[in-house]
Each structure stands twice: as C-alpha cells, then as structure tokens.
Enzyme design. Structure first.
Site, PDB file in Angstrom:
ATOM      1  N   SER A 173      -9.730   2.023   2.794  1.00 17.91           N
ATOM      2  CA  SER A 173      -8.808   2.740   1.959  1.00 17.91           C
ATOM      3  C   SER A 173      -7.795   1.860   1.213  1.00 17.91           C
ATOM      4  O   SER A 173      -7.228   2.305   0.230  1.00 17.91           O
ATOM      5  CB  SER A 173      -8.033   3.752   2.814  1.00 17.91           C
ATOM      6  OG  SER A 173      -7.221   3.081   3.752  1.00 17.91           O
ATOM      7  N   LYS A 219       0.851  -1.190   0.000  1.00 16.80           N
ATOM      8  CA  LYS A 219       0.000   0.000   0.000  1.00 16.80           C
ATOM      9  C   LYS A 219       0.885   1.238   0.000  1.00 16.80           C
ATOM     10  O   LYS A 219       1.896   1.284   0.725  1.00 16.80           O
ATOM     11  CB  LYS A 219      -0.879  -0.025   1.257  1.00 16.80           C
ATOM     12  CG  LYS A 219      -1.896   1.118   1.348  1.00 16.80           C
ATOM     13  CD  LYS A 219      -2.750   0.973   2.612  1.00 16.80           C
ATOM     14  CE  LYS A 219      -3.838   2.030   2.692  1.00 16.80           C
ATOM     15  NZ  LYS A 219      -4.724   1.859   3.858  1.00 16.80           N
ATOM     16  N   SER A 230     -10.077  -0.340   6.965  1.00 18.86           N
ATOM     17  CA  SER A 230      -9.434  -0.140   5.664  1.00 18.86           C
ATOM     18  C   SER A 230      -8.754  -1.363   5.071  1.00 18.86           C
ATOM     19  O   SER A 230      -8.371  -1.351   3.902  1.00 18.86           O
ATOM     20  CB  SER A 230      -8.407   0.989   5.756  1.00 18.86           C
ATOM     21  OG  SER A 230      -9.058   2.230   5.701  1.00 18.86           O
TER      22      SER A 230
END
Lengths: 488, 489
Positions: free
Chosen positions: B156, B81, B180
C-alpha cells in the site's frame, strides 16, 4: 402463587483515578462538556490506549475488599458495538479473564428494631472486571448532543451471582458495596453523579423451589430509589404474568423512572453480538502475588469487621457503631480521638454520633448533604480533650455543650474556650451553693409541690434556676444531692 | 557525473549540509521543483505544501547558521505516507472518509524525525487505509510506477515508494502490515525496511491491523535506511507495544566484517509455483553473489507458510473491522448529508466514505469475529500464526538470514488485477509471514526484469537483528550499482 424473587446485580463503579483508564486525559465531575479529551478519548486516527496502572491497583484493592481472588494474569478485550457515546465504537473491557474472580459482599438485613443488629449474610460475587466508561448523550427535541468527558473513565463492573432474594437484600447489598468501596477510597459511589450505576437481573420462582426462573435484565438504574422501584415493579410484573400462566421471555428491559415501569428493549434473539477479541493494542497484565500482598496492606478494615470490633473492643452499643462504621472517616475519627483519651470510648462515640453528626448535617450545603467529617474544624484530639474535661469535672455538661458549639464554629482548643469564657467549674463551698438551692426552692413552690406529689421532672425548674444563678458552673450532681437533702 | 540534488542520498546531503555546500532551502527547492515537474505523471502525492517546506527549511538553515543543528539530518525533507499523522497536515488515509481531516498531533515516528530537524514533506498516496497491493485502492488518485507509468507502484505504500524512486523525496516513511513497504520498494527499485514489530512507535499511524502494522523507512540506499531507522527506534510510552530496545549503531554496522561465515536460508516454500522467471533470475543472482562472498546456502522449510495468506486474511480484517469502527461520521470525518438518526449516520456515512476494498475487509473481519465463527476462524488463525512464528524461529536455529523473493512477479499493469482479488492477494505471499511473525524484513533492489522493471530481493532477520540485516543487504547493494539507476521521467 407465592414467589421468591432471585436477583443478581451488575454494578458499575467509577474509580477515583486522576486520569482516565487508558490515557492521561484527566477526569473530574462537572467539567465543561468535551474539555476532558485528547486524541485517545476522541478516538482520532492513530491514537492508542495505554493502561493506567493506578486503575489496575484500585481494581485489585476493590477485589481484596470484596474477598475476590486476584487473577495472576488478565487481559483486555474489545467489546464491539456502535453507539454515539462510544468514541471508538468498541469498549476496552475484560471478557474471559477478569482481574478479580469470585468474592463476596457481606450484607446486614434489617433487624427486628432499629437498635438491634439484623442478620448478616455473604452475597456471592461472580467476578469484577475493569473497563472504560462511555460518554454521555443528551437529547433535545430533534438534536442529540454528546459529551465525551466521561468517556474512557476507569470503571469497575462488579457482577454478583443470582444470590439476592428481596428488595431489602438488594438495598443492603448496594449499601454494603458502597461502604466498602468508599472506605478504601476506590470510589465515591455517588449514584447522583453517575459514579455508581446498576443493572439488575430479576427472575421469580415458586417459593420453596430451587431452579432458577427465566430472567429479565433491567437497565438504566441510576439511583437507589430507581433500583428499588424498578426491581419491585419487575417482581410484580413477572408475578402477574406467571399467575396468568404466561411464560417470562428472557429480555433486556429499560427502567422508565418517569412512568415507573420497565419496558422491553431487546430479546435474547436480537441481543448484541459484541464480537469480543483480545485488544492487540494492549499487553496482558501480570500481577505477582507479592504485589497483591503489598496492595493488601493499603486497605482499611472492612466496615462490618470494624463494627464488630468496635462493639467488642470498646463495648459500644450497636446503634452507635451503626452510625460510626458505615462512613470510614467517621470510624477513623473516633479511633483517633480515642488514641488521645482512651478512657471513655462511649463518651467520645456518643459525642460524635449525636452532637458532631447533628452539626455536620446542619453545616452541609442543601444540595450536597452533610459536611464530611474531614472538613470538620474540630480535630479528633480536641474532641477527646473536651470529653476529658467533662469527665474530670473541669466543666459541667452544660458548659461542655457551649464549648462544643464554639469549637465547631471556630476550631479552637476546648481549654482555650473554657478559659476565655471562664467556664471552669468552681469548687463551690457547699454553704454558698446550699443557699442558692434554698433560694431556688423557695422561689419555685409550685415545682416543689408537684415534685413532692410524685412528678420527678418538676424539680428541673429548680435545677434550672440554680444553674442560671451560678451561670451553669454548679455541678449538677451536687445540686441534685442538695435538693434531695433540703427536701427530705 | 554528479547527481542532481534530488537523486542524492540522505548521507550525501547530510554531509554537504555540514560542509555548507548546500542549504536546506536549496534542497527543499530542488524537491519542490522535481515534484512539480514529475508528479503530474507519477501521482505520488495527495497533498504537498511548498511554502510550508520552504519555511521549515529556512528555520533549519537558521539553526545551522547559529551552530544549533539538531542532528546531521537537520534540514532534510522526508515524505510521509498519508496514514501517518503530522500535526496541522491533512491525514486522509486515501479515503473519502477523511477527505477533509487534519491531524492535530504528530505521530511518534514523526516526532522523532522532527526532533532530528527533518522536514515532513507532503502526504503520499496509498491504498485506502493501507489495504491493497497496488495503490489502486486510493479514493483520490492512482499512483504510477516511475519506471513504467502503465504499471502499478505496488502498495500500500505506493506513493512513498514512487516518490522516493522518482526523486521527489530523498526518503519516505511507509507502513507495512503484510508487505506494504517491501512490495512497493521492490516494484519501484528502492530500499524498504519493515522493522521488528514494536521497534518503531505506532502512535499516530492510522491503525489497519494493530498486531501487524509497523512503520519503516523507504530510501534509495541501505545506508540511508540505517540512518533513518536509527532515528526512528525509540521507546514510545504512548504505544503499549513499543519495545524498550537500545538500538545499536546501524550505520556503523554496515562496514563491519562478520566474524562467522554468513548462513543464508532459502525457504523452499518461497520458490515454488507462481514465482515468475523474471523474479527467480534476480533472486538466483543474489544467491550466486552471497555464495561468491563465502556465504553458506542452506535450504530451509517454513512448513506452515502456505497457510500464511489465509491466516493473514482473517487476522488483519478482524482487527481492521474493529479499528475502523471509529470512522462513524459522529465526531469527525465524512458524514452523510441526509442521515437523520445515528444508525442512518453510520450506514450512510460508512457506505459513502469507504471504498470497496475497505468494505470487503470490514465485512470479512466482522464475520470472522462473530459469535459462532470466532473459534473456527479467528482463534484458529491465531493458533496457526504461532506455528508460523515457530517455523521462523526453528529456521533461525540454522541460518542467520533468510533470502527470498519479495513478490512473485515484477510490477503488473494498472487495472490488471483489480478485479481478480485472489491474484492481488497473492502479491503478498512472500511478505506476510514476516508480519505474522513480527520479524524484520528488507527489500533491496536486486536487478531488473526483461521489461526493465526493478525487482527486489527480500532478506528476513531474527527479531531485533536489524543491524545484521542491513549489513547483509549493504553487502549486496554495494557490489551492484542498481541504486545508481533511476527511472527516466
């Protein structure tokens, strides 16, 4: 009207830790700009603070030196404000749970004369907390540069109560604080190097009243003279305003050293809202009473306690102790010498206070002040030995001065120098010495005449001639006795 | 039928590497090819460097050839990420603020993966600074759900979930502040685990909300999650909240039999209004499955859970407002071209560098910490947070794990909720409690909606009960074949 100033000080002191407060980045004064940095110092994304335990230990030591209560639990808060010298745009500090609570700084006020001890008083402290320093901004015309070397350095904020009532007290307070903190090795407290900085809260009230007036906080006091001048200016400014019937507005003012004035920065209404909240990246600190006890054992005597002890235990005069005690290393040096030769504390103390300090001052580099005693080539035992040699009449006082100079230059043992230079006081047979004295008297009729006319000092010329003739090895007392005998 | 390399698991590829059936270079190439073939549609990656991956793979192959493999996972690529630092790689946090920023250092978690010989592969899209539930808040691109390109992948960690589901990465790292990892895992049909707070180092994770953030694995199987977690758990002294915990053998725990019957808690507050039929059906199926395995179903109550969202939207923005203050255009990151003095640099750089959701949360956080409001908002939120934590700990007196939906609905359409914040925030309703209480939670593929969208189930465990949680998830996973189903791309 006659006003009494009431002053409270917030003193920031950098702690002598090898690394910064919340990261392993090192700190030394005077490094190339922005070289003492790492992801934490520069507040790079993802960087996290980790508490430097040594900073906490030193804060506890400071608290104990200054008679504070050590909190069993304290925590870290973020003080949020934007400024280019603050990499995270928040400062890790302690808001409502400081590490040290209360406390006192003992001060000595100027006495009636230099050799008489002044009155002592304890100035109350509110708290001491630990926080991190910010970087340093420099302005060049249109550009501003920032050096983050100082950012993150462990900093103590020592907050006094409004418990100082004159410039002299402020001065005494800062001195005492510095003496205590340097004695414990917590900080060097060098204001020129920014290791000690000060903000002052100043208010006035009519003499004889007890309610506090409206205060102004003066920032940017970075030297002892700055503190003195700024506080003096502020007292006058407020007095003038009050005399004119004006109200003092609570505000923060900046000391402008160049113009010698304080200028308004901001008023209470537009004071920062720092949005303090507990730092979620750091755990609260729990300090067990046993730990505090252990830390307490690492502390030196408080400077004023030591001074009182030196006066009492060794029967030293106030003037000498007030030279020996403010610098912890000097007092230590004295006591180390005393251990080797406990018979003559005064002799040792005087040699340190007069000769050693004079030479140390002369040996220091012009920009750095006196040479610290720890760098002195004469070790305490050697100094003690020198005093002993003099006391035992192995050498004369005159020779002792010569030996001392040699010792200071080379660090040799006094006995080695005495032997090398053949300075041992000879057991002169009185007949020979008497002849020398007789010759000297004859050679200096004018001095003898003056002496007889009542000028006692005139006879020194004769003494000098005798010393010259004996290469300083004559015992001055014997010489004086002989002169007395021959002239009577 | 044999799977293509890019749909094989960490466990399978690790075995094949060891048996020399495949090389790290071949594996790397497979993911490079797959990414080139599919990412035009999915948009999971913000950045990837094929040359770098091949160079890393070559070194790994050399290690293996000389018997110096660092671990069984040596040579396996892993997607990261773009909020987790990898030295020498961009770190944008999907924000214009960090558009040209390159991290000079590795995150603690990344160090652990590298120490095992794993190969960081690409920078995966996210909502800007991990603030969002759809990855639509990325300043650079919108990631699509590989199962239905019109739909959001969740957020996210939407890029991490989508890349894993699309076979662009075997596994990925995500971060979970309010759901997330778990929410996008549910939407994309992969396994996403948020470990106990403090179990994985946060050092090198761009902070959103420090007291809630946690890095975790996103994989296609529970076994892979166990393998990755094993590597990630580590006491990192650079993170003061990192736990010193001796991790049990997570993979070994998968096949162990429980000694006592499993007690599964069903929080009644998580099955109320707003839960879609699609999701309810999937969770009901899971309940049926666990019952069939002899588990005992216990209705429990988490009485303060209705306050979770409010508490979260005070604490997270408060911490974020302070955490994001460092992005000021002074030392690095975006600086407004015309700004003259520091105040202008701050105003303009932040106005230009941050997107609307980040600004909204920074403003909200600044407000709740302001003098005069602190007690009413932040302090009170902290008090309710301890009540929520207490709810869970009371519940765990009676049950071993909690079973619940992950999200109220399957993945919604892109643009559908971006202008309806409340609905967007409600996506996290069932996931934020876990963060507020610091507990481990896992989302496991649980089935499909009537539109063919994946739907996950959430299992929540006691603090540090990752082994039990993985075991429980594994039991369900192995009895179904959702993990063998892949989106048609």
């Amino acid at each position: 009207m006659n006003y009494e100033p009431v002053i409270g000080l917030e003193v920031h002191v950098q702690i002598n830790t090898r690394t910064k407060a919340f990261t392993r980045a090192p700190y030394v004064f005077g490094a190339e700009p922005n070289t003492l940095a790492d992801p934490v110092v520069m507040a790079l994304p993802g960087a996290l603070p980790v508490l430097n335990k040594e900073a906490v230990r030193q804060a506890v030591r400071a608290g104990l030196m200054l008679e504070c209560k050590i909190a069993e639990r304290c925590k870290w808060d973020r003080k949020n404000y934007f400024y280019p010298d603050s990499p995270k745009n928040y400062q890790i500090s302690q808001y409502d749970q400081p590490i040290c609570i209360g406390g006192a700084v003992e001060i000595e006020l100027p006495g009636p004369s230099r050799n008489v001890m002044g009155a002592h008083r304890k100035v109350k402290l509110t708290r001491i907390h630990l926080e991190e320093d910010v970087g340093k901004l420099s302005h060049f015309g249109n550009a501003s540069l920032v050096d983050f070397n100082r950012a993150g350095v462990a900093l103590l904020e020592i907050v006094s109560e409004p418990d100082l009532y004159s410039i002299e007290e402020v001065f005494a307070y800062l001195n005492s604080l510095r003496q205590s903190l340097t004695a414990a090795g917590i900080s060097d407290c060098d204001m020129e190097k920014g290791q000690m900085r000060c903000d002052a809260n100043v208010s006035l009230r009519p003499k004889g009243t007890t309610t506090l007036g409206t205060r102004c906080e003066i920032k940017n006091l970075n030297s002892i003279s700055g503190v003195r001048n700024a506080v003096q200016y502020e007292i006058k400014r407020q007095a003038r305003a009050l005399d004119k019937g004006e109200k003092i507005i609570q505000q923060t003012r900046r000391w402008d050293a160049e113009q010698g004035v304080t200028q308004p920065m901001r008023t209470k209404e537009d004071a920062h809202d720092y949005r303090y909240f507990p730092d979620p990246d750091l755990m609260p600190v729990v300090i067990a009473p046993e730990q505090v006890e252990k830390i307490a054992k690492t502390l030196p005597e408080r400077p004023f306690d030591r001074q009182r002890r030196f006066m009492q235990q060794y029967d030293l005069p106030y003037t000498v102790t007030s030279v020996l005690c403010p610098t912890c290393a000097l007092g230590d040096y004295f006591e180390q010498a005393l251990e080797v030769y406990p018979k003559n504390p005064k002799g040792i103390a005087n040699l340190i206070a007069n000769d050693l300090l004079r030479e140390l001052a002369a040996a220091g580099r012009p920009d750095e002040g006196a040479l610290p005693v720890c760098q002195c080539k004469i070790k305490p035992a050697q100094l003690a030995e020198l005093v002993k040699l003099t006391d035992d009449a192995v050498i004369t006082r005159q020779s002792a001065k010569e030996v001392f100079a040699e010792m200071f230059a080379a660090g040799d043992d006094p006995m080695a120098i005495v032997e090398r230079k053949a300075l041992k006081q000879e057991k002169q047979d009185d007949g020979a010495l008497e002849q020398i004295v007789r010759d000297a008297l004859e050679a200096n009729p004018k001095a003898v005449e003056q002496y007889k006319a009542g000028n006692e000092k005139a006879i020194n010329a004769v003494k000098g001639a005798v010393m010259k003739a004996t290469q300083g090895r004559a015992n001055p007392q014997t010489v004086a006795e002989l002169i007395g005998k021959l002239l009577s | 039928m044999s799977q293509p390399i890019y749909y094989k698991t960490l466990a399978e590829l690790s075995r094949e590497l060891e048996e020399k059936k495949v090389s790290s270079t071949e594996i790397a190439q497979a993911f490079i090819d797959r990414t080139q073939a599919t990412d035009g549609k999915v948009n999971a990656f913000l950045h990837h460097d094929a040359h770098d991956l091949l160079a890393q793979a070559k070194r790994s192959d050399e290690r293996r050839a000389t018997g110096q493999a660092l671990s069984p996972l040596d040579g396996l690529p892993i997607g990261i990420k773009d909020a987790i630092c990898v030295a020498g790689q961009p770190l944008t946090c999907a924000s214009k603020m960090l558009e040209n920023y390159v991290s000079p250092y590795d995150a603690g978690a990344v160090e652990r993966l590298k120490a095992a010989g794993m190969l960081p592969w690409g920078r995966l899209n996210l909502d800007e600074f991990a603030m969002g539930s759809s990855t639509e808040n990325s300043a650079f691109k919108t990631t699509c759900n590989p199962w239905n390109l019109e739909r959001i992948p969740g957020g996210s960690s939407g890029g991490s979930a989508a890349a894993c589901a699309a076979g662009q990465a075997i596994a990925t790292l995500g971060s979970d502040t309010g759901g997330s990892i778990r929410q996008p895992a549910s939407h994309c049909g992969v396994v996403g685990m948020k470990p106990t707070y403090g179990l994985v180092s946060r050092y090198g994770l761009a902070a959103f909300a420090s007291s809630l953030d946690q890095i975790g694995p996103m994989t296609r199987t529970v076994e892979d999650a166990a393998l990755l977690l094993q590597q990630l758990v580590w006491h990192d002294r650079r993170d003061s909240t990192s736990l010193n915990h001796a991790a049990p053998d997570y993979r070994g725990a998968l096949s162990q039999k429980r000694e006592t019957p499993l007690r599964v808690g069903l929080p009644k507050e998580y099955f109320g209004e707003g839960l879609s039929d699609d999701v309810r059906k999937v969770v009901d199926n899971a309940i049926g499955f666990y019952k069939s395995q002899g588990a005992q179903m216990v209705e429990i109550s988490l009485p303060h859970s209705s306050l979770g969202l409010a508490v979260y939207y005070i604490i997270a923005p408060a911490e974020a407002s302070s955490n994001l203050a460092r992005f000021d255009g002074i030392r690095y990151g975006h600086r407004a071209a015309k700004a003259d003095d520091p105040v202008e640099i701050y105003y303009d750089s932040r106005a230009e560098g941050f997107g609307p959701e980040v600004k909204r949360r920074v403003i909200l956080g600044t407000y709740v910490l302001s003098s005069g409001y602190y007690d009413a908002y932040y302090l009170r939120a902290q008090k309710v947070r301890s009540l929520i934590r207490q709810d869970f700990s009371d519940a765990f007196e009676k049950v071993d794990v909690i079973l619940s939906p992950v999200t109220p609905t399957p993945a919604f359409k892109r643009g559908e909720k971006i202008n309806n914040l409340l609905e967007m925030y409600l996506c996290d309703l069932y996931t934020i409690g876990v963060n507020l209480a610091g507990l481990p939670g896992i989302s496991v593929p649980g089935g499909f909606s009537k539109d063919g969208l994946p739907v996950g189930i959430q299992l929540i465990g006691k603090p540090l009960a990752e082994a039990e949680l993985l075991q429980t998830a594994h039991l369900f996973e192995q009895a179904h074949d959702f993990y063998n189903q892949h989106p048609a791309l």
